[in-house]
Design a protein around this motif. Structure first.
Motif, mmCIF file in Angstrom:
data_model
loop_
_atom_site.group_PDB
_atom_site.id
_atom_site.type_symbol
_atom_site.label_atom_id
_atom_site.label_comp_id
_atom_site.label_asym_id
_atom_site.label_seq_id
_atom_site.Cartn_x
_atom_site.Cartn_y
_atom_site.Cartn_z
ATOM 1 N N VAL A 39 0.894 -1.327 -0.010
ATOM 2 C CA VAL A 39 -0.090 0.017 0.116
ATOM 3 C C VAL A 39 1.023 1.394 0.081
ATOM 4 N N GLU A 40 1.938 1.214 -0.558
ATOM 5 C CA GLU A 40 3.015 2.320 -0.416
ATOM 6 C C GLU A 40 2.563 3.726 -1.088
ATOM 7 N N ARG A 41 1.434 3.443 -2.309
ATOM 8 C CA ARG A 41 1.116 4.624 -2.859
ATOM 9 C C ARG A 41 -0.085 5.562 -1.897
ATOM 10 N N PHE A 42 -0.495 4.728 -1.003
ATOM 11 C CA PHE A 42 -1.529 5.193 -0.125
ATOM 12 C C PHE A 42 -1.201 5.169 1.638
ATOM 13 N N ILE A 43 0.036 5.212 1.613
ATOM 14 C CA ILE A 43 0.679 4.995 3.165
ATOM 15 C C ILE A 43 0.142 6.349 3.756
ATOM 16 N N ASP A 44 0.291 7.499 2.940
ATOM 17 C CA ASP A 44 -0.286 8.669 3.735
ATOM 18 C C ASP A 44 -1.590 9.084 3.681
ATOM 19 N N THR A 45 -2.448 8.347 3.386
ATOM 20 C CA THR A 45 -3.908 8.437 3.188
ATOM 21 C C THR A 45 -4.519 7.909 4.600
ATOM 22 N N PRO A 46 -5.392 8.757 4.878
ATOM 23 C CA PRO A 46 -6.435 8.121 6.220
ATOM 24 C C PRO A 46 -6.855 6.697 5.854
ATOM 25 N N VAL A 47 -6.609 5.824 6.873
ATOM 26 C CA VAL A 47 -7.069 4.584 6.793
ATOM 27 C C VAL A 47 -8.573 4.401 6.467
ATOM 28 N N LYS A 48 -9.386 5.306 6.781
ATOM 29 C CA LYS A 48 -10.836 5.224 6.757
ATOM 30 C C LYS A 48 -11.024 5.212 4.995
#
Length: 448
Positions: free
Chosen positions: A164-173
């Motif tokens: 999930v490297e592309r989304f690692i700084d996205t809120p997990v919700k």
């Protein structure tokens, strides 16, 4: 002997059915007073049905509408073990893992956990939905008591494993359930807990990721850490776990060999080694086989059966007439599974009219220690005369030897393949290559 890493002693968990709380203190008093007088709940809505559990239910509590999710559960887990927790839906597996993970407290009993615990119980457990994936990794590490530099050292491995490297700084919700599970498992497995607790949540992931997770859990176990694993996939339990706890109606049977626990889960009677069975009343695989040749009795002649020793069965066979050219064979299987394989051989001479006593010997060293069932057949090249499905339980015990090469891990399966190895010099290999080339040239010359 070292102390167990997990000790569970007489643990019980009681739940109350229905709503929690009564709104106001006055409402609570009204309901309590009505209960003491044996009257109907004064605040119950018209047409509302009260949740009731029958008093004779095996999990019913002493008070009305109480339910024992677990009752008197006791077991130990040693460091480095992989413990499978299996049972039907509603048996109490998840409740046990929540207690072990300190999410809920037991009503009775005590638990001793000697080490840090990382849990993966359900989608979302342990993550704050408004924090990013990066922030949740550090949050979980801090909860486990790790320093920032320790988490930094494992951060890249966690992100790479979770994909999930592309989304690692996205809120997990914002994550899908599959992304949630991938990151949660990566965090739990890579932060080096002494105890890893995994529920059925891995079923959310795809097949490739499940395989990846199982490989990681095997690495965790191989490193000497302890894994508690809940699954309804018996193939996974069989290949991964070293022993099992079977839970039924809130009560646990601990310390079971994996095949025995799986047999109970599948509804197959647990294997108890038998030395003799009357076959005259056993059901046959085919109803039209006739009675010209019939098995009447079987004995396990080698007792106990050990891994390195031959397995011998004595068979009593009744024949209405003398018959030549017969094959005698045995089906060998594992309880609750398909057949592992067949051993068959041609009968010497003829089967004589009347009672015959035959000995079938299966060479030792081919079956790993564990529990098995055997069935038997007798046939010629045209037809089956008698065929009884797997019915005879027997146990193969570990070989009594100090030879470390005889060690067998349960995850390696049930069949030992015989093999040999020889050392060759470079000259031997070159000579063999020259010989092969010469044979190939000779074959070409022989062609018209």
């Amino acid at each position: 002997m070292s102390r167990p890493i997990i000790e569970v002693r007489n643990v019980s968990k009681l739940y109350r059915l229905g709503s929690i709380g009564a709104g106001t203190f006055q409402d609570a008093l009204k309901r309590r007073w009505a209960l003491m007088l044996g009257r109907e709940d004064p605040l119950k809505r018209v047409g509302e049905k009260e949740l009731m559990i029958p008093r004779d239910h095996p999990q019913a509590g002493s008070e009305p509408n109480t339910f024992w999710a677990l009752k008197d559960v006791t077991f130990d887990v040693r460091e480095g073990e992989v413990l499978g927790v299996i049972g039907k839906n509603g048996a109490g597996k998840s409740t046990l893992l929540k207690i072990l993970s300190r999410i809920t407290e037991p009503t009775e009993g005590r638990i001793v956990m000697r080490g840090r615990v990382a849990s993966l119980l359900e989608v979302g457990t342990g993550f704050h939905p408004d924090l990013t994936g990066r922030e949740n990794i550090y949050l979980n590490g801090a909860i486990l008591g790790m320093r920032t530099r320790e988490i930094d050292a494992r951060f890249d491995d966690i992100v790479e494993f979770s994909e999930v490297e592309r989304f690692i700084d996205t809120p997990v919700k914002r994550y899908s359930s599959g992304m949630y599970v991938r990151l949660a498992f990566a965090v739990a497995a890579h932060l080096d807990p002494e105890i890893l607790v995994v529920d059925e949540v891995l079923a959310v992931g795809d097949a490739e990721f499940q395989k990846k997770c199982l490989g990681k859990m095997q690495d965790v176990a191989a490193s000497g850490r302890t894994v508690l694993f809940v699954s309804h996939n018996m193939n996974t339990v069989r290949s991964f776990c070293t022993q099992c706890v079977f839970i039924e109606a809130g009560r646990a049977t601990a310390g079971l060999p994996v095949p025995t626990a799986i047999a109970r889960y599948m509804g197959v009677s647990p294997v108890h080694a038998s030395t003799s069975v009357d076959m005259t009343t056993l059901p046959r695989q085919f109803s039209a086989l006739g009675d010209s040749i019939r098995f009447t009795r079987v004995d396990v002649l080698s007792h106990p059966v050990r891994e390195t020793e031959d397995i011998c069965f004595g068979l009593e066979v009744n024949a209405a007439e003398s018959v030549k050219g017969l094959l005698l064979g045995a089906y060998i299987g594992v309880p609750g599974q398909r057949c592992l394989g067949v051993a068959q051989t041609e009968l010497p001479g003829e089967l004589k009219h009347g009672k015959n006593y035959l000995k079938l010997r299966i060479r030792g060293g081919q079956l790993a220690s564990g529990e098995y069932v055997a069935g038997f057949f007798i046939r010629d090249s045209f037809r089956d005369y008698d065929y009884v499905r797997e019915f005879l339980p027997f146990v193969v015990e570990p070989a009594v030897t100090d030879d470390w090469t005889s060690y067998w891990h349960p995850s390696w399966g049930s069949v030992r393949f015989a093999c040999q190895v020889s050392a060759e010099t470079e000259q031997d290999a070159a000579a063999a290559e020259v010989s092969h080339s010469a044979v190939s040239l000779s074959e070409q010359d022989a062609r018209p």
